[in-house]
Design a protein around this motif. Sequence first.
Motif, PDB file in Angstrom:
ATOM      1  N   CYS A 189       0.834  -1.209   0.000  1.00 35.52           N
ATOM      2  CA  CYS A 189       0.000   0.000   0.000  1.00 35.52           C
ATOM      3  C   CYS A 189       0.867   1.258   0.000  1.00 35.52           C
ATOM      4  O   CYS A 189       0.606   2.201  -0.738  1.00 35.52           O
ATOM      5  CB  CYS A 189      -0.926  -0.020   1.210  1.00 35.52           C
ATOM      6  SG  CYS A 189      -1.961   1.430   1.354  1.00 35.52           S
ATOM      7  N   VAL A 190       1.902   1.265   0.817  1.00 34.64           N
ATOM      8  CA  VAL A 190       2.766   2.444   0.905  1.00 34.64           C
ATOM      9  C   VAL A 190       3.653   2.576  -0.319  1.00 34.64           C
ATOM     10  O   VAL A 190       3.759   3.651  -0.914  1.00 34.64           O
ATOM     11  CB  VAL A 190       3.625   2.388   2.196  1.00 34.64           C
ATOM     12  CG1 VAL A 190       4.688   3.462   2.191  1.00 34.64           C
ATOM     13  CG2 VAL A 190       2.750   2.512   3.421  1.00 34.64           C
ATOM     14  N   LEU A 191       4.285   1.501  -0.729  1.00 37.22           N
ATOM     15  CA  LEU A 191       5.268   1.590  -1.805  1.00 37.22           C
ATOM     16  C   LEU A 191       4.643   1.689  -3.192  1.00 37.22           C
ATOM     17  O   LEU A 191       5.311   2.135  -4.136  1.00 37.22           O
ATOM     18  CB  LEU A 191       6.223   0.395  -1.743  1.00 37.22           C
ATOM     19  CG  LEU A 191       7.069   0.307  -0.467  1.00 37.22           C
ATOM     20  CD1 LEU A 191       7.941  -0.931  -0.494  1.00 37.22           C
ATOM     21  CD2 LEU A 191       7.897   1.552  -0.267  1.00 37.22           C
ATOM     22  N   SER A 192       3.399   1.312  -3.349  1.00 36.04           N
ATOM     23  CA  SER A 192       2.766   1.435  -4.664  1.00 36.04           C
ATOM     24  C   SER A 192       2.224   2.844  -4.908  1.00 36.04           C
ATOM     25  O   SER A 192       2.026   3.240  -6.048  1.00 36.04           O
ATOM     26  CB  SER A 192       1.651   0.403  -4.821  1.00 36.04           C
ATOM     27  OG  SER A 192       0.644   0.640  -3.860  1.00 36.04           O
ATOM     28  N   ASP A 193       2.012   3.621  -3.857  1.00 40.37           N
ATOM     29  CA  ASP A 193       1.576   5.012  -3.990  1.00 40.37           C
ATOM     30  C   ASP A 193       2.826   5.893  -4.077  1.00 40.37           C
ATOM     31  O   ASP A 193       3.673   5.881  -3.178  1.00 40.37           O
ATOM     32  CB  ASP A 193       0.723   5.406  -2.782  1.00 40.37           C
ATOM     33  CG  ASP A 193       0.149   6.809  -2.888  1.00 40.37           C
ATOM     34  OD1 ASP A 193       0.314   7.449  -3.948  1.00 40.37           O
ATOM     35  OD2 ASP A 193      -0.461   7.256  -1.905  1.00 40.37           O
ATOM     36  N   ALA A 194       2.940   6.662  -5.146  1.00 38.60           N
ATOM     37  CA  ALA A 194       4.163   7.442  -5.388  1.00 38.60           C
ATOM     38  C   ALA A 194       4.410   8.488  -4.303  1.00 38.60           C
ATOM     39  O   ALA A 194       5.548   8.688  -3.871  1.00 38.60           O
ATOM     40  CB  ALA A 194       4.085   8.123  -6.755  1.00 38.60           C
ATOM     41  N   THR A 195       3.358   9.150  -3.838  1.00 38.40           N
ATOM     42  CA  THR A 195       3.526  10.184  -2.809  1.00 38.40           C
ATOM     43  C   THR A 195       3.972   9.573  -1.493  1.00 38.40           C
ATOM     44  O   THR A 195       4.908  10.064  -0.848  1.00 38.40           O
ATOM     45  CB  THR A 195       2.206  10.955  -2.608  1.00 38.40           C
ATOM     46  OG1 THR A 195       1.752  11.442  -3.866  1.00 38.40           O
ATOM     47  CG2 THR A 195       2.386  12.107  -1.657  1.00 38.40           C
TER      48      THR A 195
END
Length: 193
Positions: free
Chosen positions: A65-71
């Motif tokens: 979840c964290v690493l797939s979102d660029a921001t």
Amino acid sequence: MSEQRQRTLSTSGEALYLVLGLDKTCSQDDIKKSYRKLALRYHPDKNPENPDATDKFKELNNAHCVLSDATKRNIYDKYGSLGLYVAQQFGEENVNTYFLLSSWWAKGLFAVCGVLTGCYFCCCLCCCFNCCCGKCKPHTPGDDDPDSYASPEDLEEQIRTDMETDVDTPIITQPVNASEKTQLIGDGRRAYT
């Protein structure tokens, strides 16, 4: 009763990459491939007898979840899990401001300005001179004028006398500032000097 382990917030930003078995320079495709492979291996439906698989699967989901979102990935790479916590509390757009204001030089600047102005409760370093505590705020000319205060009894008396004398007379003049001098002309109109 099992104790939950206490997690500390890191500032390095490497733990989520280790969960997926990747390094920081990996691409989005690498993250997706690694997540799918590990999610199939640790899915709770495929491992009903292994209670650790559920925890591992939750960690994988969080990392993905964290690493797939660029921001979020950018925040995590810069500030670690502490940055993600700040983003959750104050919003993603305020993370840089939070860490800027928590730096040693910003705290030092705040302390120096507080000593110079004598006020530590200001949000802005310039407010002390104009707004919040008003130590150096310029006074307007009518602040200390004794004519500017009218007691309620005097106002009631003036209203009663005005209502007795001017029953049908329309108001044709503007209110006058108390600091201006006025003269009454014979018919009750005011002349300004």
